[in-house]
Motif scaffolding. Sequence first.
Motif, PDB file in Angstrom:
ATOM      1  N   GLY A   1       0.810  -1.210   0.000  1.00 49.79           N
ATOM      2  CA  GLY A   1       0.000   0.000   0.000  1.00 49.79           C
ATOM      3  C   GLY A   1       0.843   1.259   0.000  1.00 49.79           C
ATOM      4  N   VAL A   2       0.150   2.375  -0.099  1.00 52.98           N
ATOM      5  CA  VAL A   2       0.791   3.691  -0.081  1.00 52.98           C
ATOM      6  C   VAL A   2      -0.040   4.601   0.804  1.00 52.98           C
ATOM      7  N   LYS A   3       0.627   5.293   1.739  1.00 54.41           N
ATOM      8  CA  LYS A   3      -0.048   6.276   2.581  1.00 54.41           C
ATOM      9  C   LYS A   3       0.889   7.443   2.824  1.00 54.41           C
ATOM     10  N   LYS A   4       0.395   8.638   2.560  1.00 51.26           N
ATOM     11  CA  LYS A   4       1.179   9.867   2.725  1.00 51.26           C
ATOM     12  C   LYS A   4       2.498   9.793   1.967  1.00 51.26           C
ATOM     13  N   GLY A   5       2.433   9.237   0.764  1.00 50.18           N
ATOM     14  CA  GLY A   5       3.608   9.175  -0.100  1.00 50.18           C
ATOM     15  C   GLY A   5       4.595   8.080   0.227  1.00 50.18           C
ATOM     16  N   GLU A   6       4.336   7.300   1.274  1.00 49.55           N
ATOM     17  CA  GLU A   6       5.267   6.246   1.678  1.00 49.55           C
ATOM     18  C   GLU A   6       4.775   4.883   1.183  1.00 49.55           C
ATOM     19  N   LYS A   7       5.611   4.224   0.404  1.00 52.66           N
ATOM     20  CA  LYS A   7       5.273   2.905  -0.130  1.00 52.66           C
ATOM     21  C   LYS A   7       5.622   1.831   0.898  1.00 52.66           C
ATOM     22  N   TYR A   8       4.757   0.825   0.986  1.00 54.16           N
ATOM     23  CA  TYR A   8       4.980  -0.252   1.960  1.00 54.16           C
ATOM     24  C   TYR A   8       4.642  -1.587   1.308  1.00 54.16           C
ATOM     25  N   LEU A   9       5.497  -2.584   1.530  1.00 55.04           N
ATOM     26  CA  LEU A   9       5.260  -3.918   0.992  1.00 55.04           C
ATOM     27  C   LEU A   9       5.805  -4.955   1.965  1.00 55.04           C
ATOM     28  N   GLY A  10       4.947  -5.864   2.383  1.00 51.81           N
ATOM     29  CA  GLY A  10       5.361  -6.886   3.333  1.00 51.81           C
ATOM     30  C   GLY A  10       4.637  -8.194   3.082  1.00 51.81           C
ATOM     31  N   THR A  11       5.115  -9.238   3.750  1.00 55.12           N
ATOM     32  CA  THR A  11       4.498 -10.554   3.625  1.00 55.12           C
ATOM     33  C   THR A  11       4.454 -11.219   4.989  1.00 55.12           C
ATOM     34  N   VAL A  12       3.532 -12.160   5.150  1.00 52.31           N
ATOM     35  CA  VAL A  12       3.438 -12.939   6.386  1.00 52.31           C
ATOM     36  C   VAL A  12       3.015 -14.357   6.028  1.00 52.31           C
ATOM     37  N   SER A  13       3.660 -15.342   6.671  1.00 59.67           N
ATOM     38  CA  SER A  13       3.364 -16.743   6.393  1.00 59.67           C
ATOM     39  C   SER A  13       2.288 -17.261   7.335  1.00 59.67           C
ATOM     40  N   MET A  14       1.898 -18.520   7.159  1.00 54.79           N
ATOM     41  CA  MET A  14       0.839 -19.115   7.966  1.00 54.79           C
ATOM     42  C   MET A  14       1.245 -19.302   9.427  1.00 54.79           C
ATOM     43  N   ILE A  15       2.542 -19.233   9.732  1.00 60.57           N
ATOM     44  CA  ILE A  15       2.961 -19.352  11.132  1.00 60.57           C
ATOM     45  C   ILE A  15       3.429 -18.016  11.702  1.00 60.57           C
ATOM     46  N   GLY A  16       3.196 -16.929  10.965  1.00 59.39           N
ATOM     47  CA  GLY A  16       3.483 -15.604  11.490  1.00 59.39           C
ATOM     48  C   GLY A  16       4.835 -15.036  11.121  1.00 59.39           C
ATOM     49  N   VAL A  17       5.648 -15.772  10.337  1.00 58.41           N
ATOM     50  CA  VAL A  17       6.939 -15.232   9.889  1.00 58.41           C
ATOM     51  C   VAL A  17       6.663 -14.079   8.929  1.00 58.41           C
ATOM     52  N   ASN A  18       7.272 -12.920   9.175  1.00 56.19           N
ATOM     53  CA  ASN A  18       6.937 -11.737   8.369  1.00 56.19           C
ATOM     54  C   ASN A  18       8.163 -10.882   8.128  1.00 56.19           C
ATOM     55  N   PHE A  19       8.133 -10.138   7.027  1.00 53.86           N
ATOM     56  CA  PHE A  19       9.198  -9.188   6.723  1.00 53.86           C
ATOM     57  C   PHE A  19       8.699  -8.186   5.694  1.00 53.86           C
ATOM     58  N   GLU A  20       9.445  -7.101   5.549  1.00 57.32           N
ATOM     59  CA  GLU A  20       9.195  -6.088   4.518  1.00 57.32           C
ATOM     60  C   GLU A  20      10.327  -6.158   3.496  1.00 57.32           C
ATOM     61  N   ASP A  21      10.024  -5.807   2.243  1.00 60.32           N
ATOM     62  CA  ASP A  21      11.063  -5.788   1.214  1.00 60.32           C
ATOM     63  C   ASP A  21      10.574  -4.969   0.031  1.00 60.32           C
ATOM     64  N   ASN A  22      11.468  -4.753  -0.919  1.00 59.81           N
ATOM     65  CA  ASN A  22      11.101  -4.023  -2.140  1.00 59.81           C
ATOM     66  C   ASN A  22      10.331  -4.899  -3.117  1.00 59.81           C
ATOM     67  N   HIS A  23      10.462  -6.210  -2.985  1.00 54.99           N
ATOM     68  CA  HIS A  23       9.682  -7.157  -3.781  1.00 54.99           C
ATOM     69  C   HIS A  23       9.510  -8.420  -2.959  1.00 54.99           C
ATOM     70  N   VAL A  24       8.345  -9.038  -3.058  1.00 58.42           N
ATOM     71  CA  VAL A  24       8.043 -10.252  -2.293  1.00 58.42           C
ATOM     72  C   VAL A  24       7.274 -11.219  -3.180  1.00 58.42           C
ATOM     73  N   ALA A  25       7.254 -12.480  -2.776  1.00 59.79           N
ATOM     74  CA  ALA A  25       6.493 -13.498  -3.501  1.00 59.79           C
ATOM     75  C   ALA A  25       6.157 -14.621  -2.534  1.00 59.79           C
ATOM     76  N   THR A  26       5.078 -15.332  -2.825  1.00 59.52           N
ATOM     77  CA  THR A  26       4.674 -16.468  -2.006  1.00 59.52           C
ATOM     78  C   THR A  26       4.725 -17.749  -2.856  1.00 59.52           C
ATOM     79  N   GLY A  27       4.656 -18.892  -2.189  1.00 62.55           N
ATOM     80  CA  GLY A  27       4.588 -20.165  -2.882  1.00 62.55           C
ATOM     81  C   GLY A  27       5.811 -20.414  -3.757  1.00 62.55           C
ATOM     82  N   PHE A  28       5.586 -21.016  -4.933  1.00 56.37           N
ATOM     83  CA  PHE A  28       6.674 -21.272  -5.863  1.00 56.37           C
ATOM     84  C   PHE A  28       7.345 -19.968  -6.296  1.00 56.37           C
ATOM     85  N   GLY A  29       6.605 -18.877  -6.261  1.00 61.32           N
ATOM     86  CA  GLY A  29       7.184 -17.588  -6.632  1.00 61.32           C
ATOM     87  C   GLY A  29       8.370 -17.210  -5.780  1.00 61.32           C
ATOM     88  N   ASN A  30       8.381 -17.682  -4.530  1.00 60.38           N
ATOM     89  CA  ASN A  30       9.494 -17.382  -3.636  1.00 60.38           C
ATOM     90  C   ASN A  30      10.780 -18.042  -4.131  1.00 60.38           C
TER      91      ASN A  30
END
Length: 245
Positions: free
Chosen positions: A136-165
Amino acid sequence: MNFTASKQPENCLLGPESDSQRTLYPYVTGTSVVALKYKDGILMAADMGGSYGSTLRYKSVERMKPIGKHSLLGASGEISDFQEILKYLDELILYDNMWDDGNSLGPKEVHNYLTRVMYNRRNKFNPLWNSLVLGGVKKGEKYLGTVSMIGVNFEDNHVATGFGNHLARPILRQEWHENLSFEDGVKLLEKCMRVLLYRDRSAINKLQIAKITEEGMTISPPYSLKTYWEFSAFENPTQGAVGSW
């Protein structure tokens, strides 16, 4: 279209927990979600396949949804659990709007909420069987993050899930840069989705790309990628493979 989580078998020895419902096995699932930051905001891509076991049963499952005014959510994994998460988020956004204080939840807050939900359900041994991407974007700040089914999470400039990872992230690490235009960002996502189509049996050639900027969000109508299946490795995939038929 509504998918219901599987039930535990009834057993009087289980006590008061015997009537609870859990997704013990993922039944209808979606595959990879790929997302990246570009010059003006966030781009996200996902195909529309829903697999019933190893059968591609559903071909029009939307796995990207707007959340509030500033966020976009994509999910892979169990579709019924994704619908449950959307119910949680609807309640969260409604509660936030009821304050009517001129403020609204941004993507960072929504992502933090999702990390707590996923980790909480994991600790109850009743996980929501999803990997989530929140951008998302709020007040000009871009944000991108991911979270797995057990709560593992991080932010990055690009993310992917499943085989995409495994298959898309190497492409993104090599070709992504901070000043990607919208057109170049879409081309990069399409390249990732094409590789996934070639290599992931659960992927289908019907996808959507969503973008979110300060002005708002747009989810494209479904469309197909141009593909080429005449590569020699596709024509005879077992040639030279030791022990193959």
